[in-house]
Design a protein around this motif. Sequence first.
Motif, PDB file in Angstrom:
ATOM      1  N   TYR A  68       9.990  44.882   4.373  1.00 17.03           N
ATOM      2  CA  TYR A  68      10.259  44.277   3.075  1.00 17.03           C
ATOM      3  C   TYR A  68      11.149  45.202   2.233  1.00 17.03           C
ATOM      4  CZ  TYR A  68       9.555  42.341  -1.593  1.00 17.03           C
ATOM      5  OH  TYR A  68       9.758  41.814  -2.854  1.00 17.03           O
ATOM      6  N   VAL A  69      10.796  46.489   2.243  1.00 14.46           N
ATOM      7  CA  VAL A  69      11.588  47.466   1.480  1.00 14.46           C
ATOM      8  C   VAL A  69      13.016  47.505   2.010  1.00 14.46           C
ATOM      9  CG1 VAL A  69      11.844  49.903   0.856  1.00 14.46           C
ATOM     10  CG2 VAL A  69       9.564  48.865   0.944  1.00 14.46           C
ATOM     11  N   LEU A  70      13.154  47.568   3.315  1.00 12.81           N
ATOM     12  CA  LEU A  70      14.478  47.621   3.950  1.00 12.81           C
ATOM     13  C   LEU A  70      15.318  46.398   3.597  1.00 12.81           C
ATOM     14  CD1 LEU A  70      16.563  48.753   5.997  1.00 12.81           C
ATOM     15  CD2 LEU A  70      15.233  47.617   7.804  1.00 12.81           C
ATOM     16  N   SER A  71      14.729  45.215   3.759  1.00  3.15           N
ATOM     17  CA  SER A  71      15.493  43.990   3.494  1.00  3.15           C
ATOM     18  C   SER A  71      15.846  43.859   2.021  1.00  3.15           C
ATOM     19  CB  SER A  71      14.694  42.764   3.956  1.00  3.15           C
ATOM     20  OG  SER A  71      13.481  42.639   3.238  1.00  3.15           O
ATOM     21  N   THR A  72      14.948  44.299   1.125  1.00  2.00           N
ATOM     22  CA  THR A  72      15.218  44.227  -0.314  1.00  2.00           C
ATOM     23  C   THR A  72      16.398  45.116  -0.692  1.00  2.00           C
ATOM     24  OG1 THR A  72      12.893  43.764  -0.820  1.00  2.00           O
ATOM     25  CG2 THR A  72      14.260  44.591  -2.620  1.00  2.00           C
ATOM     26  N   ILE A  73      16.389  46.337  -0.163  1.00  7.71           N
ATOM     27  CA  ILE A  73      17.467  47.283  -0.463  1.00  7.71           C
ATOM     28  C   ILE A  73      18.801  46.779   0.084  1.00  7.71           C
ATOM     29  CG2 ILE A  73      18.374  49.590   0.074  1.00  7.71           C
ATOM     30  CD1 ILE A  73      15.494  50.623  -0.110  1.00  7.71           C
ATOM     31  N   ARG A  74      18.779  46.251   1.295  1.00  3.22           N
ATOM     32  CA  ARG A  74      20.024  45.773   1.902  1.00  3.22           C
ATOM     33  C   ARG A  74      20.505  44.470   1.245  1.00  3.22           C
ATOM     34  NH1 ARG A  74      20.633  50.354   3.157  1.00  3.22           N
ATOM     35  NH2 ARG A  74      20.600  51.174   5.305  1.00  3.22           N
ATOM     36  N   ASP A  75      19.577  43.605   0.834  1.00  3.94           N
ATOM     37  CA  ASP A  75      19.964  42.356   0.169  1.00  3.94           C
ATOM     38  C   ASP A  75      20.696  42.618  -1.132  1.00  3.94           C
ATOM     39  OD1 ASP A  75      18.927  40.816   2.165  1.00  3.94           O
ATOM     40  OD2 ASP A  75      17.061  40.309   1.120  1.00  3.94           O
ATOM     41  N   ASP A  93      10.290  44.930  17.605  1.00  2.00           N
ATOM     42  CA  ASP A  93      10.155  45.554  16.286  1.00  2.00           C
ATOM     43  C   ASP A  93      11.376  46.396  15.946  1.00  2.00           C
ATOM     44  OD1 ASP A  93       7.406  44.686  15.654  1.00  2.00           O
ATOM     45  OD2 ASP A  93       6.888  45.897  17.393  1.00  2.00           O
ATOM     46  N   GLN A  94      11.912  47.080  16.954  1.00  3.13           N
ATOM     47  CA  GLN A  94      13.112  47.881  16.716  1.00  3.13           C
ATOM     48  C   GLN A  94      14.304  46.980  16.398  1.00  3.13           C
ATOM     49  OE1 GLN A  94      13.862  50.942  19.639  1.00  3.13           O
ATOM     50  NE2 GLN A  94      11.686  51.186  20.069  1.00  3.13           N
ATOM     51  N   LEU A  95      14.446  45.917  17.160  1.00  2.00           N
ATOM     52  CA  LEU A  95      15.550  44.993  16.903  1.00  2.00           C
ATOM     53  C   LEU A  95      15.449  44.388  15.509  1.00  2.00           C
ATOM     54  CD1 LEU A  95      15.801  43.147  20.338  1.00  2.00           C
ATOM     55  CD2 LEU A  95      17.423  44.791  19.376  1.00  2.00           C
ATOM     56  N   ARG A  96      14.222  44.075  15.094  1.00  2.44           N
ATOM     57  CA  ARG A  96      14.038  43.522  13.749  1.00  2.44           C
ATOM     58  C   ARG A  96      14.533  44.494  12.701  1.00  2.44           C
ATOM     59  NH1 ARG A  96       8.256  41.999  10.812  1.00  2.44           N
ATOM     60  NH2 ARG A  96       9.163  41.163   8.878  1.00  2.44           N
ATOM     61  N   GLY A  97      14.179  45.777  12.864  1.00  2.00           N
ATOM     62  CA  GLY A  97      14.628  46.781  11.911  1.00  2.00           C
ATOM     63  C   GLY A  97      16.137  46.911  11.870  1.00  2.00           C
ATOM     64  N   PHE A  98      16.768  46.948  13.051  1.00  2.00           N
ATOM     65  CA  PHE A  98      18.227  47.071  13.089  1.00  2.00           C
ATOM     66  C   PHE A  98      18.913  45.840  12.499  1.00  2.00           C
ATOM     67  CE2 PHE A  98      17.496  50.166  16.705  1.00  2.00           C
ATOM     68  CZ  PHE A  98      17.900  51.268  15.975  1.00  2.00           C
ATOM     69  N   ARG A  99      18.346  44.655  12.740  1.00  2.00           N
ATOM     70  CA  ARG A  99      18.941  43.435  12.191  1.00  2.00           C
ATOM     71  C   ARG A  99      18.860  43.397  10.671  1.00  2.00           C
ATOM     72  NH1 ARG A  99      16.082  39.800  16.840  1.00  2.00           N
ATOM     73  NH2 ARG A  99      17.789  39.863  18.377  1.00  2.00           N
ATOM     74  N   LEU A 100      17.829  44.042  10.133  1.00  2.00           N
ATOM     75  CA  LEU A 100      17.684  44.084   8.676  1.00  2.00           C
ATOM     76  C   LEU A 100      18.555  45.171   8.044  1.00  2.00           C
ATOM     77  CD1 LEU A 100      13.831  43.543   8.296  1.00  2.00           C
ATOM     78  CD2 LEU A 100      15.640  41.934   7.669  1.00  2.00           C
ATOM     79  N   GLY A 101      19.144  46.025   8.886  1.00  2.00           N
ATOM     80  CA  GLY A 101      20.056  47.032   8.359  1.00  2.00           C
ATOM     81  C   GLY A 101      19.615  48.470   8.481  1.00  2.00           C
ATOM     82  N   ALA A 102      18.593  48.751   9.326  1.00  2.00           N
ATOM     83  CA  ALA A 102      18.174  50.137   9.529  1.00  2.00           C
ATOM     84  C   ALA A 102      19.262  50.911  10.260  1.00  2.00           C
ATOM     85  CB  ALA A 102      16.878  50.187  10.334  1.00  2.00           C
ATOM     86  N   ASP A 103      19.385  52.184   9.944  1.00  2.00           N
ATOM     87  CA  ASP A 103      20.394  53.026  10.590  1.00  2.00           C
ATOM     88  C   ASP A 103      19.857  53.691  11.852  1.00  2.00           C
ATOM     89  OD1 ASP A 103      22.858  53.361   8.547  1.00  2.00           O
ATOM     90  OD2 ASP A 103      20.990  53.180   7.434  1.00  2.00           O
ATOM     91  N   ASP A 104      18.547  53.893  11.904  1.00  2.00           N
ATOM     92  CA  ASP A 104      17.940  54.489  13.090  1.00  2.00           C
ATOM     93  C   ASP A 104      16.450  54.189  13.070  1.00  2.00           C
ATOM     94  OD1 ASP A 104      17.662  55.855  15.457  1.00  2.00           O
ATOM     95  OD2 ASP A 104      18.589  57.708  14.752  1.00  2.00           O
TER      96      ASP A 104
END
Length: 227
Positions: A68-75, A93-104
């Motif tokens: 939620y934090v990741l998607s909010t910041i990227r949105d 779970d890793q793919l979900r994070g990368f799709r939301l905009g995680a760098d690593d």
Amino acid sequence: MVNGKICIMVVDDDTRMVRGISDSLRFAGYEVMSAGNGEEALEVFYEQVDKIDLILLDVMMPVRDGYYVLSTIRDERHMTPIIMLTAKDEEYDQLRGFRLGADDYIGKPFSISLLLARIEAVMKRSGKLVAEDLVVGGIAINISKRSCVNDGTTMELTKREFELLYFFLLHPSLIFTREHLLNQVWGYDFEGDSRTVDTHIKQLRIKLGEKSTYIKTVHRVGYKFEV
């Protein structure tokens, strides 16, 4: 940045984990902020957005999780580098994070040297950091290349030997208990005992040759690295 130093926000509901990571980051020369859940993380981020250079973000947290934090910041089009910290290691779970905009993405447990290497790599990609060798007593370590050179000769080290030596070079002359070394190098969730540290110290001393005396045993306490 804060006081000319790269500032990292550590977000995790495990206070012991936050304290350990924060101490190591400060030793490595970073400024640190922290938050204990997703909602608090967003509050701190919006208040300090101009100072925070990177976020270490746990996935499973109360109130608001890391996704939620990741998607909010990227949105909101904030491109602050974010590394996800999680006990989950499923590919989905890793793919979900990368799709939301995680760098690593780093799975727990992890060593501090691995975390520092990932931070350096992400910061280099973002253009905020130029890697340099860490040199102490003629021993040079490049964390990005995972290389170690002793007076011009490349040392062949195992993964744990490399991470242990790197940790010592980061903190010359400081005394660490075996438990502290286990937590920092092997990770807080490691289930082995202190004999693991002693075994790796023995092997590291052999490979250091004449410089084996740099790793000193502190009676009834632990070890320190001192030139």
